[in-house]
Design a protein around this motif. Structure first.
Motif, PDB file in Angstrom:
ATOM      1  N   ARG A 189      -8.682   1.085  -2.509  1.00  0.00           N
ATOM      2  CA  ARG A 189      -7.224   1.252  -2.577  1.00  0.00           C
ATOM      3  C   ARG A 189      -6.517  -0.080  -2.323  1.00  0.00           C
ATOM      4  O   ARG A 189      -5.574  -0.433  -3.039  1.00  0.00           O
TER       5      ARG A 189
ATOM      6  N   LYS B 101     -10.884   3.108   1.297  1.00  0.00           N
ATOM      7  CA  LYS B 101      -9.897   2.171   1.840  1.00  0.00           C
ATOM      8  C   LYS B 101      -9.930   0.848   1.066  1.00  0.00           C
ATOM      9  O   LYS B 101      -8.906   0.315   0.650  1.00  0.00           O
TER      10      LYS B 101
ATOM     11  N   GLU C 237       0.818  -1.210   0.000  1.00  0.00           N
ATOM     12  CA  GLU C 237       0.000   0.000   0.000  1.00  0.00           C
ATOM     13  C   GLU C 237       0.856   1.267   0.000  1.00  0.00           C
ATOM     14  O   GLU C 237       0.411   2.323  -0.453  1.00  0.00           O
TER      15      GLU C 237
ATOM     16  N   GLU D  33      -6.638  -2.503  -5.263  1.00  0.00           N
ATOM     17  CA  GLU D  33      -5.730  -2.178  -6.365  1.00  0.00           C
ATOM     18  C   GLU D  33      -4.409  -2.930  -6.258  1.00  0.00           C
ATOM     19  O   GLU D  33      -3.768  -3.231  -7.268  1.00  0.00           O
TER      20      GLU D  33
END
Length: 880
Positions: free
Chosen positions: A873, A870, A710, A876
């Motif tokens: 993301r 959240k 992340e 991804e």
């Protein structure tokens, strides 16, 4: 003349003494309490043959290996028994252990060599002539001398007229003799209790006619001993209790300031208590009838006061309350039958042979639990994957000479005709909910209190029901809270919790689980299901894995928390203890989980990011996961340890055969590493089930890997990961039980270290606590983080539901149907990628999470946007 006669008498006595001394070899120490180790060949052979049907397991005799070499060994039995004395003398000599050559208050004249019998007779005659008394091995110092010389001894704690002999006739008490001896020597004296079992069945409160005629099972008469031994060779066995160091006993505790007589009384009481508790840990407590237990429960003061208050507050006649409570006992109570349990054991043995390929059990930890059962009742806490669980656990205990526990079973299993059978095997039934049933709740609590007070072991499934996902469910704390209350109210001195992992290569109920995960209704248990279950007998389900965690003493846990008694705790503190213990037990089961080839192969298949893959691709993924498991010291299935390559190939081929994965068109099936396969979409939920069997070990690595990904940078510091790791742990709190003893920082730093060892990360050359991701490491981070994608997609579906529907759409059944329908549409539109994310269990956990975090409908848009951002993301960075 008188002088002449006196001289003749004196001369005769001198000659007699010389002649006697010659025969007695200069000593009067020839006693029948001494049975020399070097016995005759014939008698040794006869005893070896006669006692060959009595078993002493190696783990029992291992106790003797921990005793100091200079220690004086004294074996102790409860009742005086020449049968047991001769057995221990024969078997210990045969096994190269110190046999009891000295028998306190035993006389074994007929087994002595002829020459020694002759000397004993003359020693007795000479002592009578000279001292007008028979020689005493205690007063002469003979026993002390032989014990110091290294001979072992045996004493009995209870014998006929023992009190009369010690306190009326003032005969020497062997225990007091040993106490006085210990005070005057430096070497320790170890008293080692020995128990011989002719049956593992519990004693009954009312003896049978056979018991009255031939002795009880605990203290059988000679005829019953011999008949039992000859009819059931191998069923008679010996257990050795924890040795007592007499030196420590005298120097510590309450015995230090007592008189010698009082010390002997205390020592005898302590040894008898130890032996009685040990015996009860094998046979279980005295078995009372269901009617007697019911009478005790319904007439105890606590329940009577409650029923009186209930009658007054609800304006119900007292007789109706009594009738209702009586009915509840009938609804709840087990009808424990040792005869039925023996029959069940035979049936389960056959079932395991037909359906499974054996069981792997860590018996060394089970033996620790068995020893700790002497402190208090054992509470077995197994995970729950199948209806087979409670059968194989009880069977395992039965095979290891432990009483089968009382099992808390759902009321749904009390159907006819199986309910009566389950009751006779120890099942007691509990409703799924106590809501509104105040009197039922109190009666049930009192029933559990009585079981604990009597000393019965209990088994219950802390997950509440069978796991349909393959991983452990969150702990249900209702019955655990009831057990803690019984302990607080003094039902037992201690309570020993034993977490147990029970796993399978293949679970028999896999097809019904898949149907329920897809939203199908769970069918209630009934007789026709039992009839249809015969189809399972035609299949083989691999091995069963039963792993016991180290027992957890409730007293020790309270002591660690600085609590001396639960009565000192407030209601809030007790609730916190219950919650803490629940998670501790679930974590303990996770820690002893066995990783099977089915789990590791399923994980590799589902986490492979390609739409098609080769066997070589899977092997490379499996090697990454296996290296991680090795670094964590995880318990692996026997097949993985014995032949890793063959085990993986066997499972892979079985998945192909069962159409979980399929060969791609055009491949000729040459079994090469490059042969291409694809996952069967309709079978992915079952692969997810097997993947989840071992997922708990990978979750800390998955959280760490995703926290690193992340950051979207090849360089990072550990401090920068803390926030992400903590969020992930809290976000999935309903999915994975957290370790109450360790912080997120601990797991983060531990996994960073593992990733460095596996060349996934490299420490920065100059910046402290900073790391670089290697080129090969990036792919491995993706593989670890992929364990989380299914859960993120499930939560994304549920969050989309809350985006679309307002708060007043709150009917629970409608909510779940809408979510399932929405999930199916999102999968078709490719808004989610994995079919296994359409899990009713995951949906429920996600709904619970969002509701407790303030999201109840589309009105809570601000919070919805935070979680939506959240989730999107994180998705991804997760491989498809």
């Amino acid at each position: 003349m008188l002088k002449f006669i006196k001289a003749k008498v004196t001369k005769f006595r001198e000659k007699t003494k010389q002649w006697t001394d010659t025969i007695l070899q200069g000593t009067h120490n020839h006693y029948s309490c001494y049975l020399p180790k070097e016995g005759g060949f014939l008698s040794s052979f006869i005893f070896k043959l006669f006692f060959s049907g009595i078993e002493i397991r190696k783990e029992q005799t291992a106790v003797l290996q921990n005793i100091p070499k200079d220690a004086i060994i004294v074996y102790a039995v409860k009742y005086k028994s020449y049968f047991e004395y001769l057995f221990y003398h024969s078997r210990y000599k045969q096994n190269g252990m110190p046999p009891p050559e000295i028998g306190f208050d035993y006389e074994v004249t007929l087994l002595q060599p002829a020459a020694r019998i002759f000397r004993m007779i003359f020693a007795n005659l000479d002592s009578l002539c000279q001292n007008f008394a028979l020689p005493d091995p205690y007063k002469s110092g003979y026993i002390r001398q032989e014990l110091i010389a290294g001979r072992a001894a045996l004493l009995s704690l209870v014998e006929n007229k023992g009190f009369y002999r010690r306190f009326v006739k003032a005969d020497t008490d062997p225990l007091r003799y040993l106490i006085e001896m210990q005070k005057n020597i430096d070497r320790p004296i170890y008293i080692i209790p020995q128990l011989m079992f002719f049956s593992t069945r519990p004693a009954r409160s009312v003896p049978t006619l056979i018991d009255m005629l031939f002795g009880t099972k605990e203290k059988p008469g000679t005829l019953r001993r011999i008949v039992t031994l000859l009819n059931n060779p191998g069923k008679v066995f010996v257990e050795i209790s924890e040795p007592l160091n007499l030196s420590h006993f005298l120097q510590t505790g309450e015995g230090e300031e007592l008189s010698g007589e009082e010390q002997a009384l205390l020592l005898r009481r302590r040894l008898l208590t130890r032996m009685n508790r040990h015996r009860q840990s094998i046979t279980g407590p005295i078995l009372k009838s269901k009617e007697e237990l019911k009478e005790n429960i319904l007439t105890n003061e606590r329940l009577r006061d409650f029923m009186n208050h209930h009658s007054e507050s609800r304006k119900i006649p007292l007789w109706k309350v009594h009738k209702e409570a009586d009915g509840y006992i009938d609804e709840i109570a087990a009808k424990y039958s040792p005869t039925m349990i023996s029959l069940f054991a035979t049936g389960i043995k056959w079932l395991m042979r037909v359906m499974f390929e054996g069981a792997t059990v860590n018996t060394e930890v089970l033996n620790k639990a068995k020893n700790m059962a002497q402190r208090g009742p054992l509470i077995f806490i197994p995970c729950h994957k199948s209806h087979v669980d409670y059968l194989v656990l009880s069977y395992t205990l039965y095979q290891n000479n432990m009483p089968c526990p009382h099992v808390a079973a759902g009321k749904n299993l009390s159907f006819w005709p199986m309910g009566p059978f389950f009751r006779s095997g120890g099942a007691f039934f509990i409703r799924r909910s106590f809501r509104g049933a105040v009197l039922y709740s109190k009666v049930f609590s009192e029933y559990v209190y009585k079981l604990i007070q009597e000393g019965f072991n209990i088994e219950f499934f802390i997950e509440g029901g069978r796991s349909r996902t393959g991983k452990l469910l969150q702990p249900k704390l209702g019955l655990l809270s009831i057990l803690l209350n019984t302990f607080r109210d003094g039902a037992s001195e201690d309570m020993i919790f034993v977490p147990v992992f029970i796993g399978y290569d293949r679970v028999p109920e896999e097809s019904s689980y898949m149907r329920e995960l897809e939203g199908g209704e769970k069918k209630p248990e009934n007789f026709w299901q039992i009839i249809n279950a015969r189809k399972l007998l035609k299949k083989r389900y691999g091995r069963i894995y039963i792993q016991f965690h180290e027992p957890i003493s409730l007293n020790a846990l309270l002591s660690q928390n600085g609590v001396s008694s639960m009565k000192e705790m407030t209601s809030k503190e007790q609730n916190a203890l219950c919650r803490d213990l629940g998670y501790r037990l679930v974590n303990a089961i996770d820690r002893v989980t066995v990783i099977t080839p089915h789990a590791i192969v399923a994980g590799a298949i589902l986490n492979c990011s390609k739409s098609r893959f080769s066997y070589g691709d899977l092997i490379s993924i499996i090697e990454i996961y296996m290296n991680y498991l090795f670094s964590q010291g995880v318990t692996l299935a026997d097949t993985l340890l014995m032949d890793y390559t063959h085990a993986i190939k066997y499972v892979f081929d079985s998945y192909v055969q069962r159409k979980f994965i399929e060969r791609m068109p055009g491949d000729k099936g040459n079994q090469s590493f490059s042969e291409q396969f694809a996952t069967n979409e309709s079978r992915r939920p079952l692969l997810e089930y097997y993947k989840n069997n071992g997922i708990s070990f990978f979750i800390p690595a998955a959280f760490t890997a995703l926290a690193i990904l992340e950051k979207d940078a090849f360089q990072f510091s550990i401090a920068a990961l803390h926030e992400n790791y903590t969020f992930l742990r809290e976000f999935f709190v309903n999915e994975f039980a957290y370790d109450v003893d360790k912080s997120p920082e601990y797991f983060l730093e531990k996994n960073i270290g593992v990733f460095v060892d596996d060349a996934i990360l490299m420490p920065h050359p100059t910046l402290p606590d900073s790391y670089n991701v290697t080129s090969a490491g990036y792919r491995k981070l993706k593989l670890f983080s992929s364990f989380l994608r299914t859960y993120f997609e499930s939560y994304w579906i549920v969050l989309n539901f809350f985006m679309r529907y307002p708060k007043d759409f709150s009917i629970k059944e409608d909510r779940m149907k809408k979510i399932q329908s929405l999930g199916n549409r999102m999968l078709k539109r490719r808004e989610v990628e994995r079919a296994e994310s359409l899990s009713a269990v995951n949906y429920k956990n996600a709904v619970d999470f969002f509701l407790t975090h303030g999201i109840k409908g589309s009105e809570d848009s601000a919070k919805i946007e935070i979680y939506a951002a959240k989730i999107k993301r994180y998705l991804e960075y997760l491989p498809l």
